[in-house]
Design a protein around this motif. Structure first.
Motif, PDB file in Angstrom:
ATOM      1  N   VAL A 137       0.845  -1.194   0.000  1.00  0.00           N
ATOM      2  CA  VAL A 137       0.000   0.000   0.000  1.00  0.00           C
ATOM      3  C   VAL A 137       0.882   1.247   0.000  1.00  0.00           C
ATOM      4  O   VAL A 137       1.805   1.371   0.812  1.00  0.00           O
ATOM      5  N   ASN A 159       0.361   4.926   0.735  1.00  0.00           N
ATOM      6  CA  ASN A 159      -0.673   5.714   1.383  1.00  0.00           C
ATOM      7  C   ASN A 159      -0.895   7.062   0.702  1.00  0.00           C
ATOM      8  O   ASN A 159       0.039   7.698   0.220  1.00  0.00           O
ATOM      9  N   ASP A 216      -1.223   7.148  -3.241  1.00  0.00           N
ATOM     10  CA  ASP A 216      -2.450   6.343  -3.275  1.00  0.00           C
ATOM     11  C   ASP A 216      -2.462   5.274  -4.366  1.00  0.00           C
ATOM     12  O   ASP A 216      -3.318   5.264  -5.237  1.00  0.00           O
ATOM     13  N   VAL A 245      -2.062   0.868  -4.764  1.00  0.00           N
ATOM     14  CA  VAL A 245      -1.900  -0.459  -4.168  1.00  0.00           C
ATOM     15  C   VAL A 245      -1.238  -1.328  -5.221  1.00  0.00           C
ATOM     16  O   VAL A 245      -1.728  -1.421  -6.358  1.00  0.00           O
ATOM     17  N   ASP A 290       1.739  -2.372   6.483  1.00  0.00           N
ATOM     18  CA  ASP A 290       1.411  -1.292   5.557  1.00  0.00           C
ATOM     19  C   ASP A 290       1.750   0.073   6.151  1.00  0.00           C
ATOM     20  O   ASP A 290       1.732   0.273   7.375  1.00  0.00           O
TER      21      ASP A 290
END
Length: 759
Positions: A178, A180, A280, A282, A732
């Motif tokens: 991930v 963020n 952002d 994944v 994460d």
């Protein structure tokens, strides 16, 4: 000529103006008759706009105008990076809002207080619509929640397939990683002042590129570019997020033109935190390795939450794919991605712009492979680096790497941090059962700088008093361009830096330029100034030859300034005499192109202490060894390294934009959105190795984003390394105390199976 000033530590000459408060930002400019704009923003994440009642706001004291989309008369705003016409935004939303914070109306008043008070009186009637907050679910379902007329909220790019992708691997490690969502948080949020009262519409704006901003405003408003003058005064940080223009910019300029009076908009911190976002992703990743520790294959599927109106955030995965193999000689790479529109704020660029995601993924996979094989993380990297003699080369994803010596940076970082000693201390703590668990994280990175637009504009002129002016199409917002670029001119021409004026960021004074972004300025703007100085010097030699009755081939820059005959220093003329020797100005104006993007690199090593009882992470040491080719000014480079490291640590440990399931933003102030400060950081040790690039005359590469790219995975790897003997292989980001503590509590439990999305 005396020794070169380039490569020496010269204190930034901009800083006196900055520190004494003499620099003027957009908010400091106060023309007569100035009005203030304030936006009414949607409280709904997704809704139809049924009606807007502006009656009370219009009657409020001090209000001059209240605009909705209907009265403003501006439709879709020209997009800086357009993926699809359906994704383009209106200056003010008319029929539908797609994220909380989208502007639906604008109040213009005599004061900021009156504008805000009146904005609170505007009543908007919303009809709620279904909310989409899960990009992975949107991709898998092929949903069309936000853009039903388009038929899909997603865009998919599949490259390949690569035949026999993992056939050469003895083992394949897998992870879901991930990246963020972050807020950019420049010290100065967006700001724009539009003044239509002069001969030309003049716009002061906090931007990284005045010419691009002028183009976007002109096209959005149906104007010719020569009808607008755009000026960027002092800019309080940009980091990629101010590389263009926003719908609010267009709305404010339109309002000023309607009213025939200057109008200013100074974005609040809360507004900025609602809308200036980045990262952002994944990533689903598999890395194929041999039992001998060779990386042979990489497979990645990236899902990008590009927010409500995919644009820049949807383009940047191309850079992520380009840099996916990192510093390693991986023969087979499959990297596909999907971009989804959701009811979050639109995703933009931020320090690294797509490249941090590539480095974080490959560096996490490298550590996972090292753990799987029982090989030290440093040793695994050594076995897989691209060799210095292999450059230049093209990677499987198309990266045309120019030069590199990755092991040199790794060796220096290991020496500086005391790598062997740290590993020994870690072993001792584990034997003793010390709850203060020591972790060492390594990150080796390579990134691309000046990835697009390999030319820049520059003007150099020597005046009749012997002073000079340098103008360039890049734009400084804290990087030290004025110092670095005047150093280049001083070095080439032998004119003292304090006699060289610097001009930037004004479309009336600089004919064209691509601004600042992608760490392009030194290699492109600097090279353009270098070339323009060369042309001035060639003309000056001809003039000096006539004055000194010598051959132009024998004219050199003198040790004490001016021009002289080589070997006869007494035969010299000053720059003032040379400039006055002709009625023609001693001037060069050009667009200089380099031979391609450059690829700086480095190794960062982080040492942390993790409190096993609370999950708190304490930074003990951080070493960054970066290589940006030749260094124009090591002092400025070190400053960029320090700032970049701090930014990368912020992503790793603290920063995270959070929404609830209904699309309501929960991090709307700096009390909720955590940012690190000097109190949280340890001292940083920064050094540089020097591997010049052959692609520009200065041999320089970019440095503004490099340290950010290297820092985040070093911290993440360090924290996970501290807990690895507990069976923890991944956590994460961000690595908050709660998240780390929860990982410790669940250590040894069942492993969650990774389900890959189908593109």
């Amino acid at each position: 000529m005396a020794g070169s000033i380039l490569g020496t530590e010269v204190v930034r000459r901009e800083d006196g103006t900055l520190l004494t408060g003499e620099g003027r930002y957009t908010g400091d400019i106060r023309p007569d008759g100035l009005l203030t704009a304030c936006f009414v923003r949607s409280a709904a994440a997704h809704a139809e706009v049924v009606g807007i009642d502006t009656g009370e706001a219009v009657d409020h004291p001090g209000v001059v105008a209240v605009h909705t989309a209907a009265s403003l008369g501006v439709g879709k705003v020209k997009s800086r990076m357009s993926l699809d016409p359906h994704f383009e935004r209106e200056a003010l939303a008319s029929e539908r809002v797609r994220f909380a914070g989208e502007a639906v109306a604008m109040v213009v008043a005599e004061s900021a207080a009156a504008a805000q008070d009146a904005a609170d009186l505007v009543m908007v009637d919303y009809q709620p619509l279904p909310v989409s907050m899960d990009a992975e679910a949107a991709v898998c379902a092929g949903s069309a929640t936000l853009f039903p007329e388009r038929g899909s909220d997603t865009m998919v790019r599949v490259f390949g397939p690569v035949d026999g992708l993992h056939d050469g691997a003895d083992r394949v490690v897998e992870a879901r990683i991930v990246h963020n969502r972050m807020a950019v948080v420049p010290m100065e949020p967006h700001a724009l002042l539009a003044d239509p009262t002069g001969d030309q519409l003049t716009v002061w704006v906090s931007t990284q590129g005045v010419h691009a901003t002028r183009g976007g405003l002109a096209e959005s408003l149906g104007l010719a570019q020569d009808e607008i003058r755009v000026i960027a005064p002092w800019v309080g940080g940009g980091f990629g997020a101010k590389g263009g223009w926003s719908p609010e910019h267009v709305a404010v300029v339109a309002a000023a033109r309607h009213l025939g009076r200057p109008v200013v908009w100074n974005e609040t911190r809360a507004e900025n935190l609602l809308s200036m976002h980045a990262r952002d992703h994944v990533h689903y990743a598999r890395l194929g390795v041999t039992d001998g520790g060779r990386m042979v294959s990489l497979e990645v599927v990236a899902v990008v939450d590009a927010g409500a109106y995919p644009g820049m955030g949807g383009v940047l995965p191309f850079a992520t794919r380009l840099m996916a193999p990192g510093v390693y000689g991986i023969d087979k790479v499959q990297f596909d991605y999907a971009v989804a529109a959701t009811n979050r704020a639109p995703l933009g660029a931020f320090r690294g712009a797509g490249r941090p995601q590539a480095t974080l993924t490959i560096e996490r996979m490298a550590d996972l492979a090292a753990a799987e094989l029982g090989i030290d993380p440093v040793e695994l990297r050594r076995r897989n680096y691209l060799a210095p003699e292999s450059f230049p080369l093209v990677t499987p994803t198309g990266g045309a790497y120019d030069s590199g010596d990755y092991e040199k940076a790794l060796d220096r970082a290991c020496d500086l941090v005391g790598y062997r000693e740290m590993r020994a201390e870690q072993a001792e703590r584990r034997v003793a059962g010390d709850p203060r668990r020591l972790g060492i994280g390594v990150s080796s990175y390579v990134e691309v700088t000046a990835p697009v637009g390999q030319s820049e504009h520059a003007v150099v002129e020597v005046h009749r008093d012997g002073s000079a002016t340098v103008a360039v199409g890049t734009a400084s917002h804290g990087q030290g361009h004025e110092t670095a670029f005047t150093m280049i001119a001083a070095d080439r021409l032998g004119i003292d830096m304090d006699r060289i004026a610097y001009v930037q960021s004004d479309t009336a004074l600089v004919a064209r330029g691509d601004g600042t972004g992608g760490s392009r300025s030194a290699q492109l703007g600097g090279s353009a100034i270098h070339a323009a100085c060369g042309e001035v010097l060639d003309s000056a030699r001809l003039r000096a030859a006539g004055l000194l009755e010598a051959s132009a081939d024998d004219i050199v820059v003198g040790d004490n300034g001016g021009l002289a005959v080589a070997g006869v220093p007494s035969a010299s003329v000053s720059w003032a005499e040379v400039a006055a020797a002709s009625d023609e100005p001693l001037r060069a104006e050009l667009d200089h192109a380099t031979d391609g993007p450059t690829f700086p690199f480095g190794t960062h090593i982080c040492v942390v202490e993790v409190d096993a009882d609370t999950g708190r992470v304490t930074l003990l040491r951080f070493v960054a060894v970066d290589d940006a080719g030749n260094l124009l000014n090591p002092l400025i480079v070190a400053g960029q390294q320090h700032g970049g490291v701090a930014s990368g640590i912020g992503q790793a440990l603290y920063e995270h934009v959070v929404y609830d399931d209904a699309g309501n933003p929960l991090t709307t102030g700096l009390a909720d959105y955590a940012m690190g400060s000097a109190a949280e950081f340890c001292d940083f040790t920064v050094e540089s190795t020097i591997t010049p690039t052959p692609l520009n005359p200065l041999g320089v590469k970019g440095i503004g984003e490099a340290a950010t790219i290297g820092a985040t995975p070093a911290v993440q790897n360090a924290v996970i390394d501290a807990l690895s003997d507990l069976g923890i292989s991944h956590i994460d980001l961000p690595l908050t105390p709660e998240r780390v503590w929860q990982a410790i509590q669940s250590a040894g439990g069942p492993v969650t199976e990774i389900t890959w999305p189908t593109l």
